[in-house]
Design a protein around this motif. Sequence first.
Motif, PDB file in Angstrom:
ATOM      1  N   ALA A   1       7.895  -6.453   0.356  1.00 31.57           N
ATOM      2  CA  ALA A   1       8.013  -5.718  -0.192  1.00 31.57           C
ATOM      3  C   ALA A   1       8.765  -6.023  -1.778  1.00 31.57           C
ATOM      4  CB  ALA A   1       8.476  -4.014  -0.246  1.00 31.57           C
ATOM      5  N   ARG A   2      10.221  -6.528  -1.183  1.00 31.19           N
ATOM      6  CA  ARG A   2      11.125  -6.954  -2.407  1.00 31.19           C
ATOM      7  C   ARG A   2      10.820  -8.417  -3.054  1.00 31.19           C
ATOM      8  NH1 ARG A   2      14.141  -8.215   1.753  1.00 31.19           N
ATOM      9  NH2 ARG A   2      14.908  -5.917   0.727  1.00 31.19           N
TER      10      ARG A   2
ATOM     11  N   ILE B   1       2.033  -2.189   3.357  1.00 28.33           N
ATOM     12  CA  ILE B   1       3.218  -1.883   2.192  1.00 28.33           C
ATOM     13  C   ILE B   1       2.356  -0.336   0.920  1.00 28.33           C
ATOM     14  CG2 ILE B   1       4.412  -2.580  -0.300  1.00 28.33           C
ATOM     15  CD1 ILE B   1       4.930  -5.701   1.437  1.00 28.33           C
TER      16      ILE B   1
ATOM     17  N   TRP C   1       4.070   3.285   0.847  1.00 31.74           N
ATOM     18  CA  TRP C   1       4.542   3.534  -0.319  1.00 31.74           C
ATOM     19  C   TRP C   1       3.606   4.894  -1.295  1.00 31.74           C
ATOM     20  CZ3 TRP C   1       4.881  -1.649  -4.116  1.00 31.74           C
ATOM     21  CH2 TRP C   1       5.814  -1.999  -3.381  1.00 31.74           C
TER      22      TRP C   1
ATOM     23  N   ARG D   1      -0.178  -7.013   5.399  1.00 31.43           N
ATOM     24  CA  ARG D   1       1.565  -7.208   5.227  1.00 31.43           C
ATOM     25  C   ARG D   1       1.322  -5.844   3.855  1.00 31.43           C
ATOM     26  NH1 ARG D   1       5.446 -10.466   7.983  1.00 31.43           N
ATOM     27  NH2 ARG D   1       4.752 -10.374   9.875  1.00 31.43           N
TER      28      ARG D   1
ATOM     29  N   SER E   1       9.409  -9.181   7.343  1.00 35.03           N
ATOM     30  CA  SER E   1       9.472  -7.539   7.845  1.00 35.03           C
ATOM     31  C   SER E   1       8.438  -6.659   6.266  1.00 35.03           C
ATOM     32  CB  SER E   1      10.576  -7.064   7.288  1.00 35.03           C
ATOM     33  OG  SER E   1      11.195  -6.882   6.497  1.00 35.03           O
ATOM     34  N   TYR E   2       8.423  -5.731   6.209  1.00 36.82           N
ATOM     35  CA  TYR E   2       7.691  -5.266   5.379  1.00 36.82           C
ATOM     36  C   TYR E   2       8.564  -4.631   4.217  1.00 36.82           C
ATOM     37  CZ  TYR E   2       3.363  -3.688   7.680  1.00 36.82           C
ATOM     38  OH  TYR E   2       2.109  -4.379   9.037  1.00 36.82           O
ATOM     39  N   GLU E   3       9.648  -4.768   4.506  1.00 39.54           N
ATOM     40  CA  GLU E   3      10.927  -4.612   3.733  1.00 39.54           C
ATOM     41  C   GLU E   3      10.838  -5.684   2.574  1.00 39.54           C
ATOM     42  OE1 GLU E   3      15.053  -3.150   2.808  1.00 39.54           O
ATOM     43  OE2 GLU E   3      14.353  -2.650   4.925  1.00 39.54           O
ATOM     44  N   ASP E   4      10.838  -6.894   3.021  1.00 37.50           N
ATOM     45  CA  ASP E   4      11.275  -8.041   2.939  1.00 37.50           C
ATOM     46  C   ASP E   4      10.015  -8.605   1.732  1.00 37.50           C
ATOM     47  OD1 ASP E   4      13.501  -8.265   4.376  1.00 37.50           O
ATOM     48  OD2 ASP E   4      12.387  -9.568   5.949  1.00 37.50           O
TER      49      ASP E   4
END
Length: 422
Positions: free
Chosen positions: A88-89, A130, A134, A126, A83-86
């Motif tokens: 970003a992490r 992000i 942001w 991806r 995912s986008y959150e993954d």
Amino acid sequence: MKNPIDFSFIFNKLLKNSSCIEDFIVHEVLHILLDSEEFTSKAYFDSKSIHLKAPSLIHKLPCGSEHITRQYMLGSMDTPEGSYEDNARVMHLILDQLGYITKEKRQKLSTEKFVCWLGDQLTMNRIRGIFYFWCQDSNSFDRGDGSIAVFGWMHMCMAWENGLHKQYLDSEKGYGLQRAFILLNRWDLVNSSTKGSFHEQFPCTLWQVMEAHIHALWIDVGGVAKLEDLRCCNGGEQQKMQPDQELIQVIMFLCDVLHYFVLTRGMKHGDVDLMEAMLPFALLRFIGGRNSHYTGEILELMQGLAKEWPEDLANFVREHCWLMNTSGKPDEFIEADRIMEEGIKDIKVTHPSKGPKIDWKYLKKLHPIIPLIRIIAEHVEHEFQTFTRYKKHTTPHDIKGIHLLQKTFTSSEANLHKYIPN
């Protein structure tokens, strides 16, 4: 958005770059004749002719022992990328490994430097997503203002190969690539694939098909029975020979694959300006092939190079993000994302870690030394000559295949290189 590249910009780039790229294409066709086993350029009386010299590279990257690329692999991380959150992490964890942990260091990074993120098209998509999410954050680090997404040329070439495969596959009864795959007993190439060795074998086979066509054309245009009969012509005559009445499908196929091989040869020799000159041609190829992903990637890159990035940043992307050279030799430049993929292969295949005590903490510690392991292995191979690579596209085994294809293309049934009215 206020100053985008438009059609006239792209068209002018095409016009400006066409003559230069045509010189490289002409030399490629000459190169295929001069290196053929039948012609044997070493025995050719006019092999030193200025007409047969390769065109000068436009902007060759420096090479030699002082310009060897050194790879520093990061420790592997137990983090998904679904995912986008993954993603970003993952980006934050990478910056942590690079030492940008404290608020002060991240502030300094975001106000003083650009960070170029490199990868395949999906990764770039991806990362841009992000940045989009942001964009309303309160400071430049959180917004990713200093981050630049740059696609890898190896993955772009793979997409180009898929387009050529789709366009020229044809049927078993036709004279396209599928017929060639059957004649050469390479059934595994009939269906394109991102897995296995498809993208290693397909370019080699594509070269053989092109070489067979061009050998047949040299014989046809020269009005001779075999290639060695062309040795009576001088270098100027060789360069002026131009086929003009072949079937349009063969002409289109050769134009398309010659563009592809001019690009790959330019990458091999570190000519970044030639790579940039090929961008408008690649753009039209992906538009015509309805590949919206790489159409967008090339437009983004052309926009950055021409309109958005400061000159020093544009030069940094050209000279440090596209190609690497791990040997220092002038003809061994490699796409940066290929080096990344080789690192993944080393982790998963060449140097896999197994056993009950293997965990992510151990892998994070082990994987950064893989480049050193690779250097030692290559040194041993070089010292003891345990492994050799061919320096040309074709091998003695491949020559038989080229002769078979050439015979098929010039048969009375096919007659691919003769103009037939109506």
